[in-house]
Design an enzyme around this catalytic site. Structure first.
Site, PDB file in Angstrom:
ATOM      1  N   GLU A 114       1.116  -1.387  -0.245  1.00  0.00           N
ATOM      2  CA  GLU A 114      -0.322   0.147  -0.523  1.00  0.00           C
ATOM      3  C   GLU A 114       0.253   1.759   0.310  1.00  0.00           C
ATOM      4  O   GLU A 114       1.786   1.137   0.855  1.00  0.00           O
ATOM      5  CB  GLU A 114      -0.759   0.071   0.983  1.00  0.00           C
ATOM      6  N   LYS A 172       8.227  -1.591  -2.238  1.00  0.00           N
ATOM      7  CA  LYS A 172       7.706  -0.789  -1.405  1.00  0.00           C
ATOM      8  C   LYS A 172       8.597  -0.320  -0.526  1.00  0.00           C
ATOM      9  O   LYS A 172       8.562   0.766  -0.109  1.00  0.00           O
ATOM     10  CB  LYS A 172       6.625  -1.687  -0.527  1.00  0.00           C
ATOM     11  N   GLN A 217      11.122   5.412   8.512  1.00  0.00           N
ATOM     12  CA  GLN A 217      12.042   5.476   9.570  1.00  0.00           C
ATOM     13  C   GLN A 217      12.232   3.378   9.471  1.00  0.00           C
ATOM     14  O   GLN A 217      13.096   3.176   9.580  1.00  0.00           O
ATOM     15  CB  GLN A 217      12.398   5.678  10.932  1.00  0.00           C
ATOM     16  N   CYS A 263       6.476   4.918   9.238  1.00  0.00           N
ATOM     17  CA  CYS A 263       6.631   3.487   7.762  1.00  0.00           C
ATOM     18  C   CYS A 263       7.875   4.126   7.580  1.00  0.00           C
ATOM     19  O   CYS A 263       9.078   3.546   7.803  1.00  0.00           O
ATOM     20  CB  CYS A 263       5.797   4.156   6.614  1.00  0.00           C
TER      21      CYS A 263
HETATM   22  P1  NAD Z   1      -1.883  -0.686  12.460  1.00  0.00           P
HETATM   23  O1  NAD Z   1      -1.153  -0.586  13.410  1.00  0.00           O
HETATM   24  O2  NAD Z   1      -2.686   0.886  12.319  1.00  0.00           O
HETATM   25  O3  NAD Z   1      -2.849  -1.844  12.384  1.00  0.00           O
HETATM   26  C1  NAD Z   1      -2.780  -3.390  12.232  1.00  0.00           C
HETATM   27  C2  NAD Z   1      -3.901  -3.855  13.047  1.00  0.00           C
HETATM   28  O4  NAD Z   1      -3.550  -5.663  12.939  1.00  0.00           O
HETATM   29  C3  NAD Z   1      -4.049  -3.420  14.769  1.00  0.00           C
HETATM   30  O5  NAD Z   1      -5.429  -3.252  14.974  1.00  0.00           O
HETATM   31  C4  NAD Z   1      -3.474  -5.205  14.758  1.00  0.00           C
HETATM   32  O6  NAD Z   1      -4.329  -5.084  16.722  1.00  0.00           O
HETATM   33  C5  NAD Z   1      -3.915  -5.696  13.524  1.00  0.00           C
HETATM   34  N1  NAD Z   1      -3.348  -7.020  13.525  1.00  0.00           N
HETATM   35  C6  NAD Z   1      -2.653  -7.354  14.178  1.00  0.00           C
HETATM   36  N2  NAD Z   1      -2.310  -8.721  14.274  1.00  0.00           N
HETATM   37  C7  NAD Z   1      -3.959  -9.936  13.431  1.00  0.00           C
HETATM   38  C8  NAD Z   1      -3.927 -10.830  13.924  1.00  0.00           C
HETATM   39  N3  NAD Z   1      -3.226 -11.758  14.009  1.00  0.00           N
HETATM   40  N4  NAD Z   1      -5.358 -10.690  13.802  1.00  0.00           N
HETATM   41  C9  NAD Z   1      -6.526  -9.871  13.707  1.00  0.00           C
HETATM   42  N5  NAD Z   1      -5.730  -8.448  12.986  1.00  0.00           N
HETATM   43  C10 NAD Z   1      -4.019  -8.406  13.836  1.00  0.00           C
HETATM   44  O7  NAD Z   1      -1.272  -0.678  11.055  1.00  0.00           O
HETATM   45  P2  NAD Z   1      -1.406   0.169   9.326  1.00  0.00           P
HETATM   46  O8  NAD Z   1      -0.263   1.513  10.088  1.00  0.00           O
HETATM   47  O9  NAD Z   1      -2.330  -0.369   9.334  1.00  0.00           O
HETATM   48  O10 NAD Z   1      -0.118  -0.917   9.141  1.00  0.00           O
HETATM   49  C11 NAD Z   1      -0.433  -1.992   8.560  1.00  0.00           C
HETATM   50  C12 NAD Z   1       0.854  -2.236   7.109  1.00  0.00           C
HETATM   51  O11 NAD Z   1       0.288  -1.447   6.346  1.00  0.00           O
HETATM   52  C13 NAD Z   1       2.187  -1.981   7.721  1.00  0.00           C
HETATM   53  O12 NAD Z   1       2.761  -3.283   7.511  1.00  0.00           O
HETATM   54  C14 NAD Z   1       3.370  -1.041   7.563  1.00  0.00           C
HETATM   55  O13 NAD Z   1       3.558  -0.816   7.453  1.00  0.00           O
HETATM   56  C15 NAD Z   1       1.576  -0.905   5.902  1.00  0.00           C
HETATM   57  N6  NAD Z   1       1.257   0.835   6.128  1.00  0.00           N
HETATM   58  C16 NAD Z   1       1.184   1.320   6.644  1.00  0.00           C
HETATM   59  C17 NAD Z   1       0.883   3.331   6.027  1.00  0.00           C
HETATM   60  C18 NAD Z   1       0.433   4.056   7.046  1.00  0.00           C
HETATM   61  O14 NAD Z   1      -0.129   5.005   6.469  1.00  0.00           O
HETATM   62  N7  NAD Z   1       0.060   3.308   7.855  1.00  0.00           N
HETATM   63  C19 NAD Z   1       0.776   3.141   4.506  1.00  0.00           C
HETATM   64  C20 NAD Z   1       1.915   2.150   3.729  1.00  0.00           C
HETATM   65  C21 NAD Z   1       1.888   0.795   4.662  1.00  0.00           C
HETATM   66  C1  UDX Z   2       4.601   7.687   3.948  1.00  0.00           C
HETATM   67  C2  UDX Z   2       4.497   7.265   2.381  1.00  0.00           C
HETATM   68  O1  UDX Z   2       4.006   8.644   1.818  1.00  0.00           O
HETATM   69  C3  UDX Z   2       3.508   6.478   1.900  1.00  0.00           C
HETATM   70  O2  UDX Z   2       3.422   6.568   0.656  1.00  0.00           O
HETATM   71  C4  UDX Z   2       3.153   5.010   2.294  1.00  0.00           C
HETATM   72  O3  UDX Z   2       2.609   4.659   2.225  1.00  0.00           O
HETATM   73  C5  UDX Z   2       3.836   5.415   3.800  1.00  0.00           C
HETATM   74  O4  UDX Z   2       4.900   6.040   4.506  1.00  0.00           O
HETATM   75  P1  UDX Z   2       3.327   8.509   5.331  1.00  0.00           P
HETATM   76  O5  UDX Z   2       3.819   8.731   6.620  1.00  0.00           O
HETATM   77  O6  UDX Z   2       1.817   8.514   5.916  1.00  0.00           O
HETATM   78  O7  UDX Z   2       3.178   8.362   4.036  1.00  0.00           O
HETATM   79  O8  UDX Z   2       2.956  10.524   5.425  1.00  0.00           O
HETATM   80  P2  UDX Z   2       4.367  11.132   4.137  1.00  0.00           P
HETATM   81  O9  UDX Z   2       3.376  12.001   3.711  1.00  0.00           O
HETATM   82  O10 UDX Z   2       4.811  10.762   3.218  1.00  0.00           O
HETATM   83  O11 UDX Z   2       5.248  11.862   5.130  1.00  0.00           O
HETATM   84  C6  UDX Z   2       6.703  11.185   5.839  1.00  0.00           C
HETATM   85  C7  UDX Z   2       7.295  12.403   7.080  1.00  0.00           C
HETATM   86  O12 UDX Z   2       7.780  12.702   6.576  1.00  0.00           O
HETATM   87  C8  UDX Z   2       6.072  13.289   8.012  1.00  0.00           C
HETATM   88  O13 UDX Z   2       6.282  13.325   8.687  1.00  0.00           O
HETATM   89  C9  UDX Z   2       5.974  14.464   6.988  1.00  0.00           C
HETATM   90  O14 UDX Z   2       5.558  15.651   7.586  1.00  0.00           O
HETATM   91  C10 UDX Z   2       7.831  14.337   6.542  1.00  0.00           C
HETATM   92  N1  UDX Z   2       7.972  15.082   4.952  1.00  0.00           N
HETATM   93  C11 UDX Z   2       6.946  14.767   4.014  1.00  0.00           C
HETATM   94  C12 UDX Z   2       8.803  16.446   5.651  1.00  0.00           C
HETATM   95  O15 UDX Z   2       8.901  16.387   6.301  1.00  0.00           O
HETATM   96  N2  UDX Z   2       9.309  16.354   4.022  1.00  0.00           N
HETATM   97  C13 UDX Z   2       8.494  16.365   2.777  1.00  0.00           C
HETATM   98  O16 UDX Z   2       8.602  17.245   1.604  1.00  0.00           O
HETATM   99  C14 UDX Z   2       7.620  15.877   2.750  1.00  0.00           C
END
Ligand code: NAD
Ligand code: UDX
Length: 473
Positions: free
Chosen positions: A161, A220, A278, A276
């Protein structure tokens, strides 16, 4: 033909992604499951008090919930019924054991895979939506094969994603691309076509990229590493700007107009945060180490090191500007979320600025439009070793004006729009003198602030009133 989809994990990715699939595919029933009962209750709350804040998310949930979108804790039932299962669980950085501090903790992925193996009857397409190290799909396949009964047949795909928080619905509705990796076998390619069919309800075929599984998984990590690297690069430039009188905004504009570089992700800041960047760069670093590629690992590690340096440098600039001591001084932190339009605070740079200032004995007052007090306290306590000190020195305010009352300085850490339109004359009048404004996001009107009387210190711009001992190291 897919009629039932299950998404394991009702978090920042699982919730919005499933909602948009339900919105765009009315013939498909989508059930989002999570073992976190509280989270599911919030998704199902009568007043739509959803567990995450995302612009427009509530509108999508209102339209689909109870129609073809369901939130449930019944993991077994939902897996059993589904044709296609997204694994959208968290993959945090390991905090102990082998690879501690760098490798992704895959325990939630493994537990989701084992649940699928336990409860599935019949063939399933299993889609890795979480961000994982390369070859994780192989581990999932092995767990499924080794534990499945009834001769179940599973195809494991990678479909990372790319949504960003704060713009998740926009990103999901109009993605730059959808990436799907799958096994290069007949069954694998059939599974890929099934997943493509879902997205083709609203994404043009030309924006759906299909690759082999490992390319998809690596892409990714690579995408996040490249984005994070751009921020660390411009932040490295910001340090040079502050030391020379160049202006990082002007530099970013000048280089961003080169079509090969482009203007996005060149906004200097107090450092990137979020769940994400770090985590995924460190995940990549660990992968390189395991693959015996130490030079490549060191290259990417520097992206994270530069980010830590930027946070520390900004905190040090605050301390140096305030006559080299902040002990007992009230400092207002405006913004605690890691970026605007989200209540998410994971790895937010504000946490580390608060830590540095509390370590120096400052009285830190935090205000954020969306983040609740409990989250601020939890996060600061996670990084500060002395809870009694945090209790004594940290306050959370209900609004910006009470946060800055009698403060020596305010510090913008998150680029919330409402900070741009604050009444700065009123703020100045309520603060101690000299009044300092630190802009860690370059969003304020600095000339206006200077005219009012503030001493203004901006990331990526040299101090206009450099104090005699104004080293920012
Ligand atoms: P999150 O912590 O918000 O949600 C994950 C959920 O999964 C939690 O609610 C947890 O309780 C549940 N869970 C864990 N193990 C489980 C199991 N075995 N059965 C049922 N539920 C379970 O996490 P997130 O931010 O949604 O991230 C999910 C994944 O997507 C990560 O790998 C992350 O790196 C990736 N990702 C996150 C973002 C973002 O912006 N947050 C963007 C792109 C990709
Ligand atoms: C990021 C990626 O953008 C997204 O594609 C991936 O799926 C998940 O990780 P996110 O962490 O939700 O998304 O937000 P993003 O807009 O990328 O910002 C990440 C951090 O970088 C924030 O703290 C933001 O303030 C900072 N940032 C972003 C900067 O300091 N400078 C910039 O020019 C852009």
């Amino acid at each position: 033909m897919i009629t039932k989809v299950c998404c394991i994990g009702a978090g920042y990715v699982g919730g919005p992604t499933s909602s948009v699939i339900a919105l765009k595919c009315p013939s498909v029933t989508v059930t989002v499951v999570d073992y976190n009962k509280e989270r599911i209750e919030a998704w199902n709350s009568a007043d739509y008090d959803l567990p995450i804040y995302e612009p427009s998310l509530v509108d999508v949930v209102r339209e689909c919930r109870g129609r073809n979108l369901f939130f449930s804790t019944e993991v077994a039932k939902s897996i059993e019924e589904a044709d296609l299962i997204f694994i959208s669980v968290n993959t945090p950085t390991k905090t102990f054991g082998l690879g501690k501090g760098r490798a992704a903790d895959l325990k939630y992925i493994e537990s989701a895979a084992r649940c699928i193996a336990d409860y599935a009857h019949g063939p399933k397409v299993v889609v890795e939506k979480s961000t994982v190290p390369v070859k994780a799909a192989e581990s999932i396949s092995r767990i499924l094969k080794a534990n499945s009964r009834n001769g179940n047949c599973f195809q494991v795909l990678s479909n990372p994603e790319f949504l960003a928080e704060g713009t998740a619905i926009k990103d999901l509705l109009n993605p730059d691309r959808v990436l799907i990796g799958g096994p290069q076998t007949e069954d694998g390619q059939h599974a890929v076509r099934c997943l493509c069919w879902i997205y083709e309800h609203w994404v043009s075929k030309s924006n759906i990229i299909t690759t082999n599984t490992w390319s998809s998984e690596l892409s990714k990590l690579a995408a996040n590493a490249f984005l994070a690297q751009r921020i660390s690069s411009i932040n490295a430039m910001s340090a040079i700007c502050e030391a020379t009188g160049a202006d990082v905004g002007e530099v970013a504009h000048a280089i961003g107009t080169d079509s090969r570089i482009g203007p996005k992700f060149l906004q200097a800041s107090v450092g990137f945060g979020g769940s994400c960047f770090q985590k995924d760069v460190l995940n990549l670093v660990y992968l390189c180490e395991v693959l015996h590629l130490p030079e490549v690992a060191a290259y990417w590690q520097q992206v994270v090191d530069m980010n830590d340096y930027q946070r520390r440098r900004f905190s040090n600039r605050i301390i140096a500007s305030l006559f080299n001591t902040v002990t007992d001084k009230k400092i207002a932190i405006l913004g605690f979320a890691f970026k605007k339009d989200t209540a998410d605070t994971r790895e937010s740079s504000s946490i580390f600025v608060c830590q540095h200032l509390i370590d120096e004995g400052a009285q830190v007052v935090v205000y954020d439009p969306k983040v609740r007090e409990a989250s601020v306290r939890r996060d600061v306590n996670m990084v500060c070793s002395d809870p009694e000190r945090v209790e004594r020195l940290l306050t959370v305010s209900e609004d910006a004006y009470s946060a800055v009352q009698d403060a020596h300085a305010f510090v913008v850490c998150t680029e919330w729009d409402e900070f741009k339109t604050l009444d700065f004359q009123r703020i100045y009048d309520s603060m101690l003198k000299p009044s300092f404004a630190f802009d860690g996001r370059i969003i304020l009107n600095h000339e206006q602030l200077r005219t009012i009387g503030f001493q203004v210190e901006v990331i990526g711009q040299a101090s206009k009133q450099r104090v005699a001992s104004g080293f920012f190291e």
